[in-house]
Design an enzyme around this catalytic site. Structure first.
Site, PDB file in Angstrom:
ATOM      1  N   GLU A  30       5.270  -9.566  14.235  1.00  0.00           N
ATOM      2  CA  GLU A  30       4.446  -9.839  15.478  1.00  0.00           C
ATOM      3  C   GLU A  30       5.007 -11.003  15.977  1.00  0.00           C
ATOM      4  O   GLU A  30       5.402 -11.157  17.224  1.00  0.00           O
ATOM      5  CB  GLU A  30       2.823  -9.686  15.245  1.00  0.00           C
ATOM      6  CG  GLU A  30       2.293  -9.674  16.677  1.00  0.00           C
ATOM      7  CD  GLU A  30       0.920  -9.541  16.625  1.00  0.00           C
ATOM      8  OE1 GLU A  30       0.280  -9.452  15.306  1.00  0.00           O
ATOM      9  OE2 GLU A  30      -0.006  -9.822  17.765  1.00  0.00           O
ATOM     10  N   ARG A  42       0.982  -1.264   0.065  1.00  0.00           N
ATOM     11  CA  ARG A  42      -0.160  -0.070   0.000  1.00  0.00           C
ATOM     12  C   ARG A  42       0.871   1.274   0.063  1.00  0.00           C
ATOM     13  O   ARG A  42       0.331   2.339  -0.534  1.00  0.00           O
ATOM     14  CB  ARG A  42      -1.077  -0.104   1.355  1.00  0.00           C
ATOM     15  CG  ARG A  42      -1.947  -1.151   0.914  1.00  0.00           C
ATOM     16  CD  ARG A  42      -3.053  -1.180   2.176  1.00  0.00           C
ATOM     17  NE  ARG A  42      -2.580  -1.920   3.239  1.00  0.00           N
ATOM     18  CZ  ARG A  42      -2.356  -2.915   3.677  1.00  0.00           C
ATOM     19  NH1 ARG A  42      -2.809  -3.913   2.890  1.00  0.00           N
ATOM     20  NH2 ARG A  42      -1.985  -3.375   4.762  1.00  0.00           N
TER      21      ARG A  42
END
Ligand code: AMP
Length: 179
Positions: A99, A62
């Site tokens: 993560e 993006r």
């Protein structure tokens, strides 16, 4: 309503995507709204006009959309930072933290010259692991990072502070609390 409220409303929030507990902040609705997209780009560009920025570095995927628009507005070049194995020419590579675990990102070794003024961009900063990897990669090639900009900040996840601790100015347009 204020510009920032309108912009926040143009972003779609999808609970429990891609997994339970995460609220995915989907900017495709912002990008598909001609007014919101223009306003977001104009607002991101504003502080950088006249700074002599050489390149915009966008993080896959993006960050490519925003980065292309920013590069056009600032008459700068665009440089893609991609997931490993996607770029065809010789690359430099940097590990970055996700993560769970790590991954690697790459840039073409000749994507910028030492001392060039670069702005880093992506749609969203959360923990800052991705952007930190990008900052290290850009600096490895000798970039002078003028700033990093994102449409969305998730301040509770600490990414902005992580980049600022690296000496990078951070600019964002809207904040969402939580994950
Ligand atoms: P981080 O490395 O934790 O700052 O995560 C930033 C990267 O992951 C960006 O490329 C974002 O597009 C994506 N990302 C992380 N969290 C979200 C979220 N809640 N919604 C949409 N994208 C996200």
């Amino acid at each position: 309503m204020s510009f920032k409220t309108d912009l926040a409303l143009s972003i779609r929030s999808i609970p429990d995507y891609p997994k339970p507990g995460i609220i995915f902040r989907d900017i495709t609705t912002l990008l598909g709204d001609a007014i919101a997209f223009r306003q977001a780009v104009d607002e991101l560009v504003k502080p950088y006009v006249g700074l002599g920025v050489d390149k915009i570095a966008g993080i896959e995927a993006r960050g490519f959309i925003l980065g292309g628009a920013l590069a056009h507005q600032l008459s700068a070049g665009f440089v893609p930072i991609r997931k490993k194995g996607k770029l065809p020419h010789e690359t430099v590579r940097m590990a970055y933290s996700l993560e769970y675990g790590t991954d690697e990102m790459e840039m073409h070794v000749d994507a910028l010259k030492p001392g060039e003024k670069v702005i880093l961009t992506d749609d969203l900063i959360a923990t800052g692991g991705t952007a930190e990897g990008a900052v290290r990669l850009l600096r490895q090639l000798g970039a002078e990072i003028v700033s990093a900009c994102f449409v969305i900040d998730l301040p509770d996840l600490g990414g902005r502070k992580k980049l600022e601790a690296l000496g990078v100015e951070v600019r964002t347009l809207v904040e969402f609390a939580g994950h």
